[in-house]
Design an enzyme around this catalytic site. Structure first.
Site, PDB file in Angstrom:
ATOM      1  N   LYS A   1       6.361   9.267  -5.215  1.00 47.41           N
ATOM      2  CA  LYS A   1       7.077   9.273  -6.494  1.00 47.41           C
ATOM      3  C   LYS A   1       8.595   9.349  -6.327  1.00 47.41           C
ATOM      4  CE  LYS A   1       3.832   9.371  -9.792  1.00 47.41           C
ATOM      5  NZ  LYS A   1       3.803   8.499 -10.973  1.00 47.41           N
TER       6      LYS A   1
ATOM      7  N   SER B   1      -0.852   8.340  -0.895  1.00 48.98           N
ATOM      8  CA  SER B   1       0.249   8.400  -1.858  1.00 48.98           C
ATOM      9  C   SER B   1       0.806   9.800  -2.066  1.00 48.98           C
ATOM     10  CB  SER B   1      -0.206   7.823  -3.203  1.00 48.98           C
ATOM     11  OG  SER B   1      -1.337   8.525  -3.689  1.00 48.98           O
TER      12      SER B   1
END
Length: 400
Positions: A52, A301
């Protein structure tokens, strides 16, 4: 809105030097287990342990001087909050993060540690989002969307640039889908570089929002999932159109696949993945035939998983492998019986981890008893041999 390879290349240039270019390397043991030729991208090694940061930084760098002075606001209960807070602090931009009131305190603390002001509001993410938009309007903040923003999407797409630079002949990219920012950016970059590459999205069966919307259905979501990072009720409007155009398929995985993937990444790759971060491997585990022999890129991720939850997942995996089992053994309540059980288990290679007597809460004769034994074994075959040995010696054995 049209997002292009040039936009993602511009994002890569903008964030270069501030974002870690994480490793993308072959995973030989995972390849042997799955039958695919696996290459893993370790985005869980970013400073905030999540991809992110890329999109958040790219969006923050595009702010005008006036917008920087006014500050930014975001809504998130997880990785986006930390990505915005950390990079805003580095750039000297005031940041406010709105989180639901039930957000775990550790996530609130981590976000505050990065220098952001945290506002707790609402019982669910939708209420927190509405409040964030209200505060943005009242105070002149710029709202940093977690996924439905072209600059955020472009930032996430830089992962594909790095993966294809490291492994140009990748045949598949398997990417988790929550709001869709990550897979949208990666799909735009990857398809521009190699139109023949296959983009496969992954969602949990409990939160198949993108799959439902693309199929023309109202999303039916809900339930407790260990992949809370992709437990999104409604994906982005920009992202859903990119996914519709460029993503080849979406695989829905069960909680058991996610748990197995987390455990494999910990045990084999010696890396910590949260549920959403392990979703790519979970998809390969669910459909090994699809990826058999194919060069397949997976993105871990994120690695922000609660320690207690991680411990539970790892222990449950030992149970599923037959390496840790709780047995209930019925026997006559007389001296020496417990010693016989312990001796048999030890002689057959088992290790007793826990043991307790139960004389009252059972349906046995009052002259009998049962013991509950947690046994550690090498594998299921050894466990079966222990159970068989106990039964041959006259004990009645049951599993929990």
């Amino acid at each position: 809105m049209t997002l292009t390879l040039a936009d993602i290349q511009a994002a890569a240039k903008a964030i270069s030097g501030s974002i870690l270019e994480t490793r993308c390397r072959p995973a030989e043991t995972l390849s042997r287990i799955t039958g695919a030729s696996i290459f893993v991208k370790f985005e869980n090694r970013q400073f905030t342990a999540s991809f992110k940061e890329r999109g958040a930084l790219n969006r923050l760098l595009a702010l005008s001087d006036e917008e920087r002075r006014a500050g930014v606001i975001a809504m998130s209960a997880g990785n986006h909050a930390q990505g915005v807070a950390y990079n805003a602090a580095r750039l000297g931009i005031p940041a406010t993060i709105v989180m639901p009131e039930n957000t775990p305190s550790i996530k609130v603390e981590h976000t505050e540690d990065h220098g952001a002001t945290v506002v707790l509001h609402g019982a669910v993410l939708a209420e927190a989002s509405d409040h964030a938009m209200k505060l943005a309007e009242e105070n002149g903040y710029t709202f940093i969307h977690p996924y439905d923003d072209p600059l955020v999407i472009a930032g996430q797409g830089t992962i594909a640039l790095e993966m294809l630079a490291a492994v140009p002949d990748l045949e598949y990219l398997v990417v988790p889908i929550g709001g869709g920012g990550l897979i949208s950016g990666m799909a735009v970059a990857a398809k521009a570089i190699n139109p023949d590459i296959h983009l496969i999205g992954v969602q949990t069966s409990l939160y198949p929002s993108m799959a439902d919307i693309l199929a023309g259905r109202e999303p039916k979501v809900g339930g407790s999932t260990i992949a809370e990072g992709i437990a999104v009720k409604y994906p982005g409007h920009i992202t859903r159109e990119i996914v519709r155009d460029l993503v080849d398929d979406i695989i829905l995985v069960e909680e058991s696949h996610l748990e197995q993937a987390i455990s494999l990444l910990a045990g084999v790759e010696k890396t910590v993945a949260e549920g959403a971060g392990a979703a790519g491997l979970a998809a390969v585990l669910k459909e090994p035939a699809r990826f058999s022999g194919k060069k397949t890129g997976l993105v871990i991720s994120g690695g922000n998983i609660d320690q207690r939850l991680l411990a539970t997942v790892l222990m449950r995996d030992l149970v599923s492998q037959g390496r840790l089992t709780q047995l209930r053994i019925a026997m006559t309540d007389r001296p020496g019986e417990l010693s016989r059980v312990s001796k048999l288990i030890g002689e057959l290679g088992g290790n007793i981890v826990e043991l307790s007597h139960q004389r009252v809460f059972n349906t046995l004769s009052a002259k009998d008893t049962s013991i509950e034994v947690v046994v550690e074994t090498r594998d299921k075959d050894q466990l079966d041999a222990i159970v068989k040995g106990l039964e041959e010696d006259g004990f009645v054995v049951g599993y929990f």
